[in-house]
Design a protein around this motif. Sequence first.
Motif, PDB file in Angstrom:
ATOM      1  N   CYS A 194      93.588  32.761  78.859  1.00  0.00           N
ATOM      2  CA  CYS A 194      93.185  31.887  79.802  1.00  0.00           C
ATOM      3  C   CYS A 194      94.186  30.885  80.422  1.00  0.00           C
ATOM      4  CB  CYS A 194      91.917  30.907  79.488  1.00  0.00           C
ATOM      5  SG  CYS A 194      92.079  29.986  78.322  1.00  0.00           S
ATOM      6  N   LEU A 195      95.295  30.574  79.439  1.00  0.00           N
ATOM      7  CA  LEU A 195      96.183  29.719  79.892  1.00  0.00           C
ATOM      8  C   LEU A 195      97.434  30.562  80.480  1.00  0.00           C
ATOM      9  CD1 LEU A 195      96.569  27.539  76.393  1.00  0.00           C
ATOM     10  CD2 LEU A 195      95.392  27.115  78.430  1.00  0.00           C
ATOM     11  N   SER A 196      98.218  29.739  81.216  1.00  0.00           N
ATOM     12  CA  SER A 196      99.218  30.423  81.940  1.00  0.00           C
ATOM     13  C   SER A 196     100.309  30.739  81.087  1.00  0.00           C
ATOM     14  CB  SER A 196      99.918  29.168  83.028  1.00  0.00           C
ATOM     15  OG  SER A 196     100.757  28.296  82.324  1.00  0.00           O
ATOM     16  N   ALA A 197     101.142  31.755  81.489  1.00  0.00           N
ATOM     17  CA  ALA A 197     102.246  32.235  80.827  1.00  0.00           C
ATOM     18  C   ALA A 197     103.135  31.255  80.357  1.00  0.00           C
ATOM     19  CB  ALA A 197     102.903  33.392  81.165  1.00  0.00           C
ATOM     20  N   GLN A 198     103.402  30.436  81.517  1.00  0.00           N
ATOM     21  CA  GLN A 198     104.386  29.433  81.420  1.00  0.00           C
ATOM     22  C   GLN A 198     104.204  28.289  80.528  1.00  0.00           C
ATOM     23  OE1 GLN A 198     105.879  28.031  85.367  1.00  0.00           O
ATOM     24  NE2 GLN A 198     106.503  25.996  84.227  1.00  0.00           N
ATOM     25  N   LEU A 199     102.764  28.103  80.515  1.00  0.00           N
ATOM     26  CA  LEU A 199     102.368  26.851  79.286  1.00  0.00           C
ATOM     27  C   LEU A 199     102.506  27.661  77.961  1.00  0.00           C
ATOM     28  CD1 LEU A 199     101.345  24.148  78.490  1.00  0.00           C
ATOM     29  CD2 LEU A 199      98.922  25.209  78.884  1.00  0.00           C
ATOM     30  N   LYS A 200     102.144  28.552  77.622  1.00  0.00           N
ATOM     31  CA  LYS A 200     102.458  29.423  76.427  1.00  0.00           C
ATOM     32  C   LYS A 200     103.791  29.490  75.932  1.00  0.00           C
ATOM     33  CE  LYS A 200      99.154  32.744  77.637  1.00  0.00           C
ATOM     34  NZ  LYS A 200      98.285  33.713  77.371  1.00  0.00           N
ATOM     35  N   GLU A 201     104.777  29.952  76.808  1.00  0.00           N
ATOM     36  CA  GLU A 201     106.082  30.056  76.457  1.00  0.00           C
ATOM     37  C   GLU A 201     106.606  28.649  76.164  1.00  0.00           C
ATOM     38  OE1 GLU A 201     107.451  32.752  75.503  1.00  0.00           O
ATOM     39  OE2 GLU A 201     106.114  34.151  76.394  1.00  0.00           O
ATOM     40  N   ALA A 202     106.099  27.682  77.122  1.00  0.00           N
ATOM     41  CA  ALA A 202     106.631  26.380  76.782  1.00  0.00           C
ATOM     42  C   ALA A 202     106.267  25.637  75.402  1.00  0.00           C
ATOM     43  CB  ALA A 202     106.111  25.378  78.002  1.00  0.00           C
ATOM     44  N   ILE A 203     104.828  26.027  75.325  1.00  0.00           N
ATOM     45  CA  ILE A 203     104.518  25.640  73.678  1.00  0.00           C
ATOM     46  C   ILE A 203     105.597  26.225  72.655  1.00  0.00           C
ATOM     47  CG2 ILE A 203     102.801  25.744  72.064  1.00  0.00           C
ATOM     48  CD1 ILE A 203     100.563  25.405  74.444  1.00  0.00           C
ATOM     49  N   GLY A 204     105.522  27.741  72.934  1.00  0.00           N
ATOM     50  CA  GLY A 204     106.476  28.366  72.008  1.00  0.00           C
ATOM     51  C   GLY A 204     107.935  27.943  71.839  1.00  0.00           C
ATOM     52  N   LEU A 205     108.415  27.584  72.948  1.00  0.00           N
ATOM     53  CA  LEU A 205     109.808  26.869  73.154  1.00  0.00           C
ATOM     54  C   LEU A 205     109.843  25.674  72.265  1.00  0.00           C
ATOM     55  CD1 LEU A 205     112.778  26.887  73.644  1.00  0.00           C
ATOM     56  CD2 LEU A 205     112.057  26.080  75.990  1.00  0.00           C
ATOM     57  N   ALA A 206     108.962  24.702  72.373  1.00  0.00           N
ATOM     58  CA  ALA A 206     108.766  23.309  72.058  1.00  0.00           C
ATOM     59  C   ALA A 206     108.565  23.572  70.375  1.00  0.00           C
ATOM     60  CB  ALA A 206     107.782  22.516  72.576  1.00  0.00           C
ATOM     61  N   LEU A 207     107.580  24.496  70.045  1.00  0.00           N
ATOM     62  CA  LEU A 207     107.674  24.746  68.705  1.00  0.00           C
ATOM     63  C   LEU A 207     108.628  25.030  67.697  1.00  0.00           C
ATOM     64  CD1 LEU A 207     104.718  23.848  69.585  1.00  0.00           C
ATOM     65  CD2 LEU A 207     103.842  25.777  67.955  1.00  0.00           C
ATOM     66  N   SER A 208     109.294  26.286  68.538  1.00  0.00           N
ATOM     67  CA  SER A 208     110.589  26.565  68.030  1.00  0.00           C
ATOM     68  C   SER A 208     111.732  25.574  67.842  1.00  0.00           C
ATOM     69  CB  SER A 208     111.030  27.961  68.760  1.00  0.00           C
ATOM     70  OG  SER A 208     109.969  29.049  68.811  1.00  0.00           O
ATOM     71  N   SER A 209     111.658  24.977  68.631  1.00  0.00           N
ATOM     72  CA  SER A 209     112.563  23.805  68.575  1.00  0.00           C
ATOM     73  C   SER A 209     112.262  22.909  67.257  1.00  0.00           C
ATOM     74  CB  SER A 209     112.724  23.110  69.833  1.00  0.00           C
ATOM     75  OG  SER A 209     113.309  23.935  70.925  1.00  0.00           O
ATOM     76  N   ASP A 210     111.164  22.399  67.568  1.00  0.00           N
ATOM     77  CA  ASP A 210     110.500  21.588  66.207  1.00  0.00           C
ATOM     78  C   ASP A 210     110.823  22.113  64.957  1.00  0.00           C
ATOM     79  OD1 ASP A 210     109.841  19.769  68.387  1.00  0.00           O
ATOM     80  OD2 ASP A 210     107.666  20.144  68.166  1.00  0.00           O
ATOM     81  N   ASN A 211     110.613  23.337  64.995  1.00  0.00           N
ATOM     82  CA  ASN A 211     110.671  24.227  63.532  1.00  0.00           C
ATOM     83  C   ASN A 211     112.317  24.612  63.536  1.00  0.00           C
ATOM     84  OD1 ASN A 211     108.165  23.933  63.339  1.00  0.00           O
ATOM     85  ND2 ASN A 211     107.464  25.831  64.421  1.00  0.00           N
ATOM     86  N   HIS A 212     113.274  24.349  64.265  1.00  0.00           N
ATOM     87  CA  HIS A 212     114.401  24.421  64.137  1.00  0.00           C
ATOM     88  C   HIS A 212     114.926  26.181  63.938  1.00  0.00           C
ATOM     89  CE1 HIS A 212     115.400  20.506  63.761  1.00  0.00           C
ATOM     90  NE2 HIS A 212     114.392  20.619  62.936  1.00  0.00           N
TER      91      HIS A 212
END
Length: 180
Positions: free
Chosen positions: A58-76
């Motif tokens: 139900c969430l947009s692909a853009q939001l999910k990928e943004a979450i993925g990018l932010a978390l990947s950045s947070d996790n280095h």
Amino acid sequence: MCNIPLVQYPDSDTVSDIFAEIEDELGAVPSLFRVYAHHRGLLEANWHKFRAIMLHGCLSAQLKEAIGLALSSDNHCDYGIYHHSASLQMLGVVSAEILRIRTDPRHVRFSEKEQALFDLARNANSAPSDHRKHLIAAARKLGAGDEELLEALGVMELVLGFNHSAEVLGLDPNRTPHQK
């Protein structure tokens, strides 16, 4: 250098079929799935979970990928940063916005509800023992339903696991380019 070799040529019909599905959906088989091919059950489970969460829902692909990018950045996690950045580019997100997601996520251009879901996923990643009732309440107040809350947390869970696996395995982020 990957600590487990990538499977280039599957030795079973099951793995070949899953690789074909992945290639149809993504345009290429990412390195992480090529490593998972050494364990067919793990490959199949992770592919189905990835497809259900990242490609559908139900969430947009853009939001999910943004979450993925932010978390990947947070996790280095360079592997995750590379792949989520490439996915956002394919979705038409400009480089400046991708950089903002990585470095200044409080000023990303989301709706209020999307920002609340984004914040919930980031907080769940960085502070898993925080019960975050206030973040769930804030998202609900902005109209987020149970399915959206669970999907945002599902993205967090998937990305966290993939980030950890990619880092432990030493996956090269540039090994499998995005094609689609």
